[in-house]
Design an enzyme around this catalytic site. Sequence first.
Site, short mmCIF file in Angstrom:
data_model
loop_
_atom_site.label_atom_id
_atom_site.label_comp_id
_atom_site.label_asym_id
_atom_site.label_seq_id
_atom_site.Cartn_x
_atom_site.Cartn_y
_atom_site.Cartn_z
N TYR A 66 43.48 59.12 -15.01
CA TYR A 66 44.55 58.17 -14.70
C TYR A 66 44.32 57.59 -13.32
O TYR A 66 43.93 58.32 -12.39
CB TYR A 66 45.92 58.86 -14.73
CG TYR A 66 46.76 58.37 -15.89
CD1 TYR A 66 47.06 57.01 -15.99
CD2 TYR A 66 47.21 59.23 -16.88
CE1 TYR A 66 47.81 56.54 -17.07
CE2 TYR A 66 47.96 58.75 -17.95
CZ TYR A 66 48.25 57.41 -18.03
OH TYR A 66 48.98 56.93 -19.08
N GLU A 68 46.48 54.65 -11.93
CA GLU A 68 47.41 53.54 -11.66
C GLU A 68 47.40 53.21 -10.17
O GLU A 68 47.27 54.10 -9.33
CB GLU A 68 48.82 53.92 -12.11
CG GLU A 68 48.96 53.87 -13.62
CD GLU A 68 50.32 54.33 -14.10
OE1 GLU A 68 51.25 54.41 -13.28
OE2 GLU A 68 50.44 54.64 -15.29
N ASP A 243 42.77 29.68 -18.09
CA ASP A 243 42.34 30.78 -18.95
C ASP A 243 40.93 30.44 -19.43
O ASP A 243 40.75 29.59 -20.31
CB ASP A 243 43.32 30.88 -20.14
CG ASP A 243 42.94 31.98 -21.12
OD1 ASP A 243 41.80 32.48 -21.04
OD2 ASP A 243 43.78 32.31 -21.97
N THR A 272 38.55 37.00 -20.47
CA THR A 272 38.14 38.25 -21.10
C THR A 272 36.71 38.51 -20.62
O THR A 272 36.07 37.62 -20.04
CB THR A 272 38.11 38.13 -22.64
OG1 THR A 272 37.31 37.01 -23.00
CG2 THR A 272 39.50 37.97 -23.22
N LYS A 275 33.55 37.97 -24.48
CA LYS A 275 33.18 36.81 -25.31
C LYS A 275 31.85 36.27 -24.80
O LYS A 275 30.87 37.00 -24.85
CB LYS A 275 34.30 35.78 -25.27
CG LYS A 275 35.62 36.31 -25.87
CD LYS A 275 36.68 35.23 -25.96
CE LYS A 275 37.92 35.73 -26.70
NZ LYS A 275 39.01 36.11 -25.81
N ARG A 281 34.84 44.98 -24.09
CA ARG A 281 36.13 44.39 -24.50
C ARG A 281 37.15 44.61 -23.37
O ARG A 281 37.49 45.74 -23.07
CB ARG A 281 36.56 45.09 -25.78
CG ARG A 281 37.75 44.54 -26.48
CD ARG A 281 37.70 44.94 -27.94
NE ARG A 281 36.59 44.26 -28.59
CZ ARG A 281 36.62 42.99 -28.99
NH1 ARG A 281 37.72 42.27 -28.86
NH2 ARG A 281 35.56 42.42 -29.54
N1 DSN Z 1 41.11 36.47 -30.23
C1 DSN Z 1 40.70 35.42 -29.33
C2 DSN Z 1 39.83 34.43 -29.99
O1 DSN Z 1 39.29 34.74 -31.05
O2 DSN Z 1 39.65 33.35 -29.48
C3 DSN Z 1 41.87 34.76 -28.74
O3 DSN Z 1 42.87 35.70 -28.51
#
Ligand code: DSN
Length: 480
Positions: A66, A68, A243, A272, A275, A281
Amino acid sequence: MSDLDALTSSAYSQALEVIASVEPRIAAATRQELADQRGSLKLIASENYASPAVLLTMGTWFSDKYAEGTVGHRFYAGCQNVDTVETLAAEHARELFGAEYAYAQPHSGIDANLVAFWSILAHRVEGPWLEKAGSKNVNELTDADWESLRKELGNQRLLGMSLDAGGHLTHGFRPNISGKMFHQQQYGTDPETGLLDYDVVRAKAKEFKPLILVAGYSAYPRRVNFAKMREIADEVGATLMVDMAHFAGLVAGKVFTGDEDPVPHAHVVTTTTHKSLRGPRGGMVLATKEYAPSVDRGCPMVLGGPLSHVMAAKAVALAEARQPAFQTYAQAVADNAQSLAEGFKSRGAKLVTDGTDNHIVLLDVSSFGLTGRQAESALLDAGVVTNRNSVPSDPNGAWYTSGVRLGTPALTTRGFGHDEFDNVAELIVQVLQNTEAGTTKAGGPSKASYTLAEGVADKIKDASAEMLDKHPLYPGLELS
Ligand code: DSN
């Protein structure tokens, strides 16, 4: 097999044996997932293949801790090694993106956006309110004070891109928490061209006067001029939040520079890491110094305890993205999207915005007489993994849709180039041309059922296998 490949193969083989000793079905599913990913054309625009180093980093005892709080300021004892991990992840992120501040704790893109919203409210609304009320700490407010602050916090406006134009649920979509915690309005795209119209965004912003202007997208196949979005935000006194979850890899790889790089223009940038950035992830927030103190309190105010094992993997992935090879990769992702789009257009298929200049191609499948749902299912039967997606003003709504979203990050990681992506377009068109929409039990047109002509799935799988075999996933990784 190189020494590193042999080590990786042995590490995974042994790990799977250890897992199988407790729950063999999980070990079997893990093996099967590798086989499935190796044997299919992965075209989901938000997916990729992280390196074995990134994947292995996640499987450690950092998961047990943990932590935090923030580096050097934790609510738990014994966080010295987590501090090292978080410091390195943030340092790599700041260097890679040229950001003033980086926060590596968010568990996902949605979590990163929640941290961003919360930090903007804290910095822009709560802070000034407290000052006006006599610099009181929020914990010391009377019920009457709190009621008054609550009204200020709950009376804020957010302007973001609509879901069907390519925005994300968290950009103010009404059913999402972002559409409930803020008074929201949405901007779309031009009905003729499908492109973002900055004059329309400016006019809406001037009329609506949002606290937060959100830019960025999940399904818009074009680049955005963030310098213009910042100009608009400044004109109306809004915080610009970008974003970049989808295109962070193209920013990291210097494909998006100047006005197309959000980091020098936005106050707060969320992303994120899994991607186009090709990491584990998870999520991340970048911010200017003024927003740093409020972002830093994201955990435990918005987030549960940080996933230290994932932060460690973020540091490894960001270190990879700082290598020159990542820039070559990112450019190939964008070039391959052009090849895919041209491949569709030369075969008469219809694309939203008539093309792409990022990593996304949004195929409008209505000209094949199909819904997105039917197209997605028929493609999956043929070993082509995609996801259905709304097109602007979609007559079939967000569940059935009229589009299929495709992306190049994953297959580019496998080494696919121009000819393969042209061939991918050919295979997809063949599947869709050979798919017929079904009927409901009552005899009406169905949005879900379909028939793929006999033999087509096998033919497409054979043609894909030829390409996939030439570009193996995790070459050198052999499980015993
Ligand atoms: N799940 C993401 C995507 O596929 O673009 C967006 O949240």
